[in-house]
Design a protein around this motif. Structure first.
Motif, PDB file in Angstrom:
ATOM      1  N   GLN A 168       0.824  -1.210   0.000  1.00 21.35           N
ATOM      2  CA  GLN A 168       0.000   0.000   0.000  1.00 21.35           C
ATOM      3  C   GLN A 168       0.857   1.258   0.000  1.00 21.35           C
ATOM      4  O   GLN A 168       0.614   2.192  -0.767  1.00 21.35           O
ATOM      5  CB  GLN A 168      -0.922   0.018   1.223  1.00 21.35           C
ATOM      6  CG  GLN A 168      -1.736   1.312   1.348  1.00 21.35           C
ATOM      7  CD  GLN A 168      -2.663   1.288   2.543  1.00 21.35           C
ATOM      8  OE1 GLN A 168      -3.119   0.234   2.958  1.00 21.35           O
ATOM      9  NE2 GLN A 168      -2.954   2.451   3.088  1.00 21.35           N
ATOM     10  N   LYS A 169       1.865   1.284   0.845  1.00 17.06           N
ATOM     11  CA  LYS A 169       2.703   2.478   0.949  1.00 17.06           C
ATOM     12  C   LYS A 169       3.448   2.734  -0.355  1.00 17.06           C
ATOM     13  O   LYS A 169       3.495   3.870  -0.842  1.00 17.06           O
ATOM     14  CB  LYS A 169       3.706   2.289   2.098  1.00 17.06           C
ATOM     15  CG  LYS A 169       4.604   3.497   2.379  1.00 17.06           C
ATOM     16  CD  LYS A 169       3.812   4.643   2.974  1.00 17.06           C
ATOM     17  CE  LYS A 169       4.702   5.711   3.586  1.00 17.06           C
ATOM     18  NZ  LYS A 169       5.692   6.272   2.658  1.00 17.06           N
ATOM     19  N   LEU A 170       4.012   1.696  -0.941  1.00 20.50           N
ATOM     20  CA  LEU A 170       4.752   1.852  -2.186  1.00 20.50           C
ATOM     21  C   LEU A 170       3.849   2.363  -3.309  1.00 20.50           C
ATOM     22  O   LEU A 170       4.203   3.280  -4.050  1.00 20.50           O
ATOM     23  CB  LEU A 170       5.383   0.527  -2.601  1.00 20.50           C
ATOM     24  CG  LEU A 170       6.570   0.041  -1.762  1.00 20.50           C
ATOM     25  CD1 LEU A 170       6.908  -1.394  -2.122  1.00 20.50           C
ATOM     26  CD2 LEU A 170       7.786   0.934  -1.982  1.00 20.50           C
ATOM     27  N   VAL A 171       2.657   1.761  -3.433  1.00 27.98           N
ATOM     28  CA  VAL A 171       1.750   2.136  -4.519  1.00 27.98           C
ATOM     29  C   VAL A 171       1.157   3.525  -4.303  1.00 27.98           C
ATOM     30  O   VAL A 171       1.132   4.350  -5.224  1.00 27.98           O
ATOM     31  CB  VAL A 171       0.627   1.090  -4.677  1.00 27.98           C
ATOM     32  CG1 VAL A 171      -0.419   1.582  -5.673  1.00 27.98           C
ATOM     33  CG2 VAL A 171       1.200  -0.235  -5.144  1.00 27.98           C
ATOM     34  N   THR A 172       0.672   3.796  -3.095  1.00 30.31           N
ATOM     35  CA  THR A 172       0.021   5.090  -2.862  1.00 30.31           C
ATOM     36  C   THR A 172       1.000   6.249  -2.991  1.00 30.31           C
ATOM     37  O   THR A 172       0.628   7.325  -3.468  1.00 30.31           O
ATOM     38  CB  THR A 172      -0.656   5.142  -1.477  1.00 30.31           C
ATOM     39  OG1 THR A 172       0.292   4.768  -0.462  1.00 30.31           O
ATOM     40  CG2 THR A 172      -1.828   4.189  -1.413  1.00 30.31           C
ATOM     41  N   ASP A 173       2.245   6.057  -2.594  1.00 31.84           N
ATOM     42  CA  ASP A 173       3.240   7.114  -2.781  1.00 31.84           C
ATOM     43  C   ASP A 173       3.461   7.391  -4.263  1.00 31.84           C
ATOM     44  O   ASP A 173       3.589   8.539  -4.690  1.00 31.84           O
ATOM     45  CB  ASP A 173       4.571   6.723  -2.128  1.00 31.84           C
ATOM     46  CG  ASP A 173       4.542   6.865  -0.616  1.00 31.84           C
ATOM     47  OD1 ASP A 173       3.547   7.404  -0.086  1.00 31.84           O
ATOM     48  OD2 ASP A 173       5.512   6.431   0.038  1.00 31.84           O
TER      49      ASP A 173
END
Length: 290
Positions: A168-173
């Motif tokens: 989630q963190k990788l994609v949303t960033d």
């Protein structure tokens, strides 16, 4: 009623190598769990992924026991001591954070692609293994189209195998970086999380988060399977990249853009809903717009 859009997310594993080591905020100390346990605390968090355009040769600095790990740094997959004459080629570079320290790991593979895994870059030195007898060993391998596509697909698979919070963190960033004309709204993010984790109505979630007149859309990611994936090949054919993270972000960003284009202020909230029940997780992404 919430609308469901099925999004085929993809296979992934990461990719090619470049002629320069990746820079990053790394420590000079050896990651202390690399040689002390067969499994470790799964707290190595991916904070950055860098794709490569060529495969660059490296070899172990010593003949001591050092290990290749799986993507989450929870399982040893190979001991380099058993490969004394092997040249390893770097596919990707990943920054992993462990506690308050960050380390750059290389995803490497041997020439025959019979073994691969992740290793702290401090255990490797650049160049063909001096002990390797194969005269055909090269310091840099230019990727063929077939190898580039394979790395892209492997990259997709690897990303999908990460813990959901890291994914989630990788994609949303990446999505936030792409949507330069849209504005992420913390209230909408809060509402998305409420909707994702509690069985309440959109109206109740909006009131709780202090959001007026929101609209929500949900779509789920299909199980990562080459037979059901759509769009990934055309994306790769256009950009010829091994960076699967960019593909994921592009797909999610396209959905966000379509929704925010009809919203009042172009604000959006994005949240990937955890799914801890499935053996192969299939995250549901909730998009909230004003």
């Amino acid at each position: 009623m919430k609308k469901l859009f099925l999004l085929a997310l993809v296979t992934l594993g990461l990719v090619t190598a470049t002629s320069l080591p990746v820079s990053g905020n790394t420590t000079t100390k050896t990651p202390n769990t690399t040689t002390t346990a067969t499994t470790t605390d799964p707290s190595y968090v991916w904070t950055k992924v860098l794709s490569r355009n060529t495969a660059v040769a490296y070899h172990a600095k010593s003949k001591s026991a050092v290990y290749l790990w799986n993507a989450t740094h929870t399982k040893r997959v190979h001991n380099l001591k058993n490969y004394p004459n092997t040249t390893w080629y770097v596919k990707n570079s990943v920054v992993m954070q462990h506690g308050n320290k960050s380390h750059v790991y290389y995803e490497v593979y041997n020439y025959g692609n019979a073994a691969d895994g992740f290793i702290w870059r401090g255990y490797l030195t650049k160049g063909v293994n001096p002990s390797q007898r194969a005269l055909a060993a090269k310091g840099v391998i230019k990727l063929s189209s077939e190898r580039s596509l394979q790395f892209f697909q492997d990259n997709l698979t690897t990303l999908a195998s990460l813990p959901q919070s890291q994914f989630q963190k990788l994609v949303t960033d990446q999505v936030a970086a792409k949507l330069t004309k849209s504005v992420s709204d913390t209230k909408l993010d809060a509402m998305a999380k409420i909707l994702a984790t509690q069985d309440i109505s959109t109206r109740d979630a909006a009131v709780k988060a202090g959001v007026t007149n929101p609209k929500t859309t949900n779509f789920t990611v299909k199980q990562v399977d080459p037979k059901t994936m759509t769009g990934y090949y055309s994306y790769w054919a256009k950009y010829r990249t091994t960076n699967a993270l960019h593909y994921y972000a592009a797909v999610v960003a396209s959905h966000v853009s379509g929704l925010t284009g009809n919203s009042v202020n172009g604000h959006y909230g994005l949240y990937i809903v955890p799914d801890t029940t499935a053996k192969t997780w299939k995250p549901q992404i909730t998009i909230v717009t004003d």
